[in-house]
Scaffold this motif. Structure first.
Motif, short mmCIF file in Angstrom:
data_model
loop_
_atom_site.label_atom_id
_atom_site.label_comp_id
_atom_site.label_asym_id
_atom_site.label_seq_id
_atom_site.Cartn_x
_atom_site.Cartn_y
_atom_site.Cartn_z
N PHE A 226 0.86 -1.19 0.00
CA PHE A 226 0.00 0.00 0.00
C PHE A 226 0.89 1.24 0.00
O PHE A 226 1.36 1.69 1.04
N CYS A 227 1.14 1.74 -1.19
CA CYS A 227 2.04 2.88 -1.37
C CYS A 227 1.22 4.17 -1.42
O CYS A 227 0.18 4.23 -2.08
N ILE A 228 1.70 5.20 -0.76
CA ILE A 228 0.97 6.46 -0.72
C ILE A 228 0.85 7.11 -2.10
O ILE A 228 -0.02 7.95 -2.32
N PHE A 229 1.71 6.72 -3.03
CA PHE A 229 1.68 7.31 -4.37
C PHE A 229 0.86 6.49 -5.36
O PHE A 229 0.65 6.91 -6.49
N GLY A 279 -10.17 -3.43 -9.09
CA GLY A 279 -8.86 -2.78 -9.07
C GLY A 279 -8.07 -3.02 -10.32
O GLY A 279 -6.93 -3.50 -10.28
N SER A 280 -8.66 -2.66 -11.47
CA SER A 280 -7.97 -2.80 -12.74
C SER A 280 -7.01 -1.61 -12.92
O SER A 280 -7.44 -0.48 -13.12
N VAL A 281 -5.73 -1.88 -12.83
CA VAL A 281 -4.72 -0.81 -12.82
C VAL A 281 -4.27 -0.49 -14.24
O VAL A 281 -3.76 -1.36 -14.95
N ASN A 282 -4.47 0.75 -14.66
CA ASN A 282 -4.02 1.15 -16.00
C ASN A 282 -3.00 2.26 -15.96
O ASN A 282 -2.74 2.92 -16.97
N GLU A 283 -2.42 2.50 -14.80
CA GLU A 283 -1.37 3.52 -14.68
C GLU A 283 -0.39 3.09 -13.62
O GLU A 283 -0.71 2.37 -12.68
N SER A 284 0.87 3.51 -13.81
CA SER A 284 1.90 3.22 -12.83
C SER A 284 2.12 4.46 -11.99
O SER A 284 1.43 5.47 -12.13
N TRP A 285 3.10 4.42 -11.13
CA TRP A 285 3.41 5.55 -10.28
C TRP A 285 4.88 5.47 -9.90
O TRP A 285 5.55 4.46 -10.10
N CYS A 286 5.39 6.54 -9.36
CA CYS A 286 6.78 6.61 -8.98
C CYS A 286 6.86 6.76 -7.47
O CYS A 286 6.22 7.65 -6.90
N CYS A 287 7.61 5.88 -6.80
CA CYS A 287 7.69 5.96 -5.33
C CYS A 287 9.13 6.17 -4.89
O CYS A 287 10.04 6.14 -5.68
#
Length: 287
Positions: A226-229, A279-287
């Protein structure tokens, strides 16, 4: 040498083969090469690439894989996979964790979640812990070298420019003033800075080394569960497969009276999971 290599690699006429040859020659100048591994896709692709170059340079014995173990807040099997990946390449594996406790314990103490301006999840639980490994290894290498010269350390990180505008501004090679001292000179190398995510996965498929099962679920990153970003969809997906951990996070959120994010609470993530959101994820994020 670092500055000269940076200039050499920036030359517009440098061919791919000359770039590779220059990098192989340059690697021989280092007494210790530390490859940071989260067991994620970028770490694995970087490790495969660095080991290939180190093999050509004849210095595989100088490479060490370092893993900052985040404990229960990681996806299950992460630390074990990082070690498995290191063993595949026949290199030493070192694992370290924050002795005061994991991130949830840290959050309880601070009574505040990490944020974009207070990223203690990275500084205290990852970067600061790997620095301990570098310190210990510096002593080992210095003893082997006789202790007459500074130990030259190359710290390798799997950051990519494609991940964020901030990372796109990073230089491939930089001197680490904070981690250098009278006993060691440390430089940071981003071997796959210019790689695309497609290149990363192509490299992994070619290597034949096992990647983490979270990617097969649809997670684009292997960071904290569970990442805040992370976008809500990624948090929901993680929650579906880590229900007990999500319950712990929700309990901590209620206990400290500080929401996980300003725009999203963990209680809302739990509600979405219980409501059957996929929860179909179609974007990434930078942590």
């Amino acid at each position: 040498m670092t500055q000269q290599l940076a200039l050499d690699l920036a030359a517009p006429t440098l061919s791919e083969s000359n770039y590779r040859n220059a990098t192989v020659r340059w690697l021989r100048d280092w007494d210790l090469i530390v490859v940071n591994s989260s067991a994620g896709k970028d770490s694995l692709a970087m490790l495969d690439y660095v080991m290939e170059l180190a093999g050509e340079a004849g210095i595989k014995d100088r490479v060490v894989v370092a893993h900052a173990d985040l404990g229960r807040i990681e996806w299950q099997g992460t630390a074990e996979l990082a070690e498995e990946q290191a063993k595949h390449y026949g290199v030493r594996f070192l694992k370290v964790s924050r002795p005061q406790g994991d991130l949830l314990a840290h959050v309880r103490t601070r009574r505040m979640w990490p944020s974009n301006t207070a990223r203690y999840c990275t500084s205290d639980h990852k970067r600061g812990q790997v620095q301990k490994i570098i310190t210990a290894l510096t002593r080992e290498v210095a003893a082997k070298l006789g202790g007459s010269d500074k130990v030259r350390v190359l710290n390798c990180l799997g950051l990519r420019a494609q991940e964020s505008p901030a990372r796109a501004k990073r230089l491939e090679i930089t001197h680490d003033e904070r981690n250098s001292n009278t006993k060691r000179d440390v430089d940071t190398w981003l071997p796959i800075l210019d790689w695309t995510v497609e290149q990363v996965w192509a490299r992994i498929r070619q290597s034949g080394v096992r990647h983490h099962w979270a990617y097969d679920l649809g997670m684009p990153r292997l960071s904290c569960c569970f990442c805040i970003f992370a976008p809500k969809a990624a948090l929901v997906l993680a929650g579906r497969h880590n229900r007990a951990l999500l319950d712990e996070y929700v309990a901590v959120e209620a206990e400290i009276g500080h929401t996980f994010r300003k725009d999203l609470t963990l209680a809302q993530v739990k509600e979405a999971v219980e409501a059957g959101e996929q929860g179909s994820v179609n974007e990434s994020w930078c942590c």
